[in-house]
Design an enzyme around this catalytic site. Sequence first.
Site, PDB file in Angstrom:
ATOM      1  N   HIS A  57       0.826  -1.192   0.000  1.00  0.00           N
ATOM      2  CA  HIS A  57       0.000   0.000   0.000  1.00  0.00           C
ATOM      3  C   HIS A  57       0.869   1.254   0.000  1.00  0.00           C
ATOM      4  CE1 HIS A  57      -3.971  -1.989   1.572  1.00  0.00           C
ATOM      5  NE2 HIS A  57      -3.476  -2.579   0.492  1.00  0.00           N
ATOM      6  N   GLU A  59       1.113   3.876   1.894  1.00  0.00           N
ATOM      7  CA  GLU A  59       1.757   4.285   3.135  1.00  0.00           C
ATOM      8  C   GLU A  59       3.056   3.515   3.367  1.00  0.00           C
ATOM      9  OE1 GLU A  59      -2.749   4.118   4.128  1.00  0.00           O
ATOM     10  OE2 GLU A  59      -1.368   3.300   2.634  1.00  0.00           O
ATOM     11  N   LEU A 210      -2.301 -21.088 -18.204  1.00  0.00           N
ATOM     12  CA  LEU A 210      -2.917 -19.992 -17.447  1.00  0.00           C
ATOM     13  C   LEU A 210      -2.144 -19.662 -16.179  1.00  0.00           C
ATOM     14  CD1 LEU A 210      -6.711 -20.915 -17.805  1.00  0.00           C
ATOM     15  CD2 LEU A 210      -5.306 -19.499 -19.301  1.00  0.00           C
ATOM     16  N   SER A 306     -19.937 -13.540 -24.155  1.00  0.00           N
ATOM     17  CA  SER A 306     -20.928 -13.741 -23.097  1.00  0.00           C
ATOM     18  C   SER A 306     -20.724 -12.755 -21.956  1.00  0.00           C
ATOM     19  CB  SER A 306     -20.841 -15.178 -22.559  1.00  0.00           C
ATOM     20  OG  SER A 306     -21.181 -16.113 -23.566  1.00  0.00           O
TER      21      SER A 306
END
Length: 371
Positions: A57, A59, A210, A306
Site C-alpha cells: 500500500h 503508506e 494460465l 458472453s
Amino acid sequence: MTNGGIAGVWSPHLDEAVDLARRGVGEVEPNPPVGAVIVSGGEVVGRGWHPRYGGPHAEVVAIDDAGAHAAGATLVVTLEPCCTAGKTPPCVDAVLAAGITTVVVGATDPNPKHAGRGLALLREAGVDVIEVSSDAARALLERFAAHLRSDRAYVIAKWAATLDGRVATRSGDSKWISGEESRAKVHAMRATVDAIAVGRGTVDADDPRLTARPPGALLARRVVFDRKLSHRDDWSAWSDGGPGVIVVHGPDVAAGRVAELRGRGAELIRVEEDDAAALVRGAVVELREHGVERLLVEGGARLLGSFFDAKVVDRVSVFVAPKVFGGDAPPAIAGAGIERVGDAARFEEGRWEVVGEDAWFEGFVRPKSST
C-alpha cells in the site's frame, strides 16, 4: 489555526499525494488508487503509491522511501490507512511502527465496515489525525465504492487480435498473434489477479497453462467455463502442479463427471441458468464468494462475448498486432452482440501504448448511465 487554515497548509502535499495515486489507476482495481507523502521539517522525505493489486500500500511504500526520516514526521495520504489485514498487513500498524506523529487524510474509507476505524486507532495510539476534505481524493474512490455496492468479481477482459479483429487463422492457428513483449506484459497481468478464466473451447484447442511466468506475488487460480463439463481430460492444469482449478458449469451435467473433477481437486460452481450470459452473471457472483475479487478473462470469443452480453466487464486490455488474416477467421468477440451502434461498449480513461510491434489499449467500460 482554523480548519480552513490547516487544510491550506497541507493542500499542496495532498495534491501531490493525489497525483501519485493516479499512477496506480488501471493497476489496482477493484482496490482504490492511493498516494502518500511523508513530510518532515516542511520537506517531503518519502513518497509512495499503491502500485498494483496485491502489492504494498501507498503508506508502506512512502515509509520505506523515507527510512529513518519517518520518525516524528507527518504522513499525508489520500485515504485513511487501513486497519485490517487483507493481501497485505494493516497500514495502521506500519504507521505506528515508523514513529509517525501526525497523519493528514483526504478521505475516509467508504466501506461502512471500516470507515473511521483506522483513524480512531491512530488517535488512540496518540497520533495527531487531521481530516482534510478533498474532492480530488474522494474522486479516486468512485470505482472502489461502486465495487463495494456490487456483489460480483471485478472483471478484466483481455485478448490479442489482428488489425482485422481476428484471434486465429481460418484453420485455427493462433500462435503467436502478438509479439514477445506483449506476451510478457500478459504474464505480468496474470500475476496481479485472483483468477484467470477461459472457455471450454480454448482449453480444448490450446491446452493453456494460465500461469504467470515467472510467478508473481499472487498465484491466480485457473477457471474454465464449461456448461456440460466436457473439456479435454488431458488439460495441463490437471497435472502441472499449478494453482487450483475452478470449473463453472450449468445445471445439466452428469453426477459422475462432477465426482471425477472433484476427485482431481477442482472446485465446482454450478449455475442454474444455462443461457450463456445468465450463466456468466451468476458465475461472477459465485466467484466472489469463492474469494475471487479480480478476474482476468482471456477467451475465447464465445466466452468474451458472453461477458460483454452479460454487461459485467469492468476493464479491457487489448493487444492489436500488425497482421491481417481475412476470410472466415474467427473474431475476437462473439456472443449475441448488439443491434444498435449506441448500445456499443464505450470506454473512459482509455490509453494506447506501443508494445514492441503491437498496439496496446486499456480502458474502463463506461457505465451505461454515463454520456
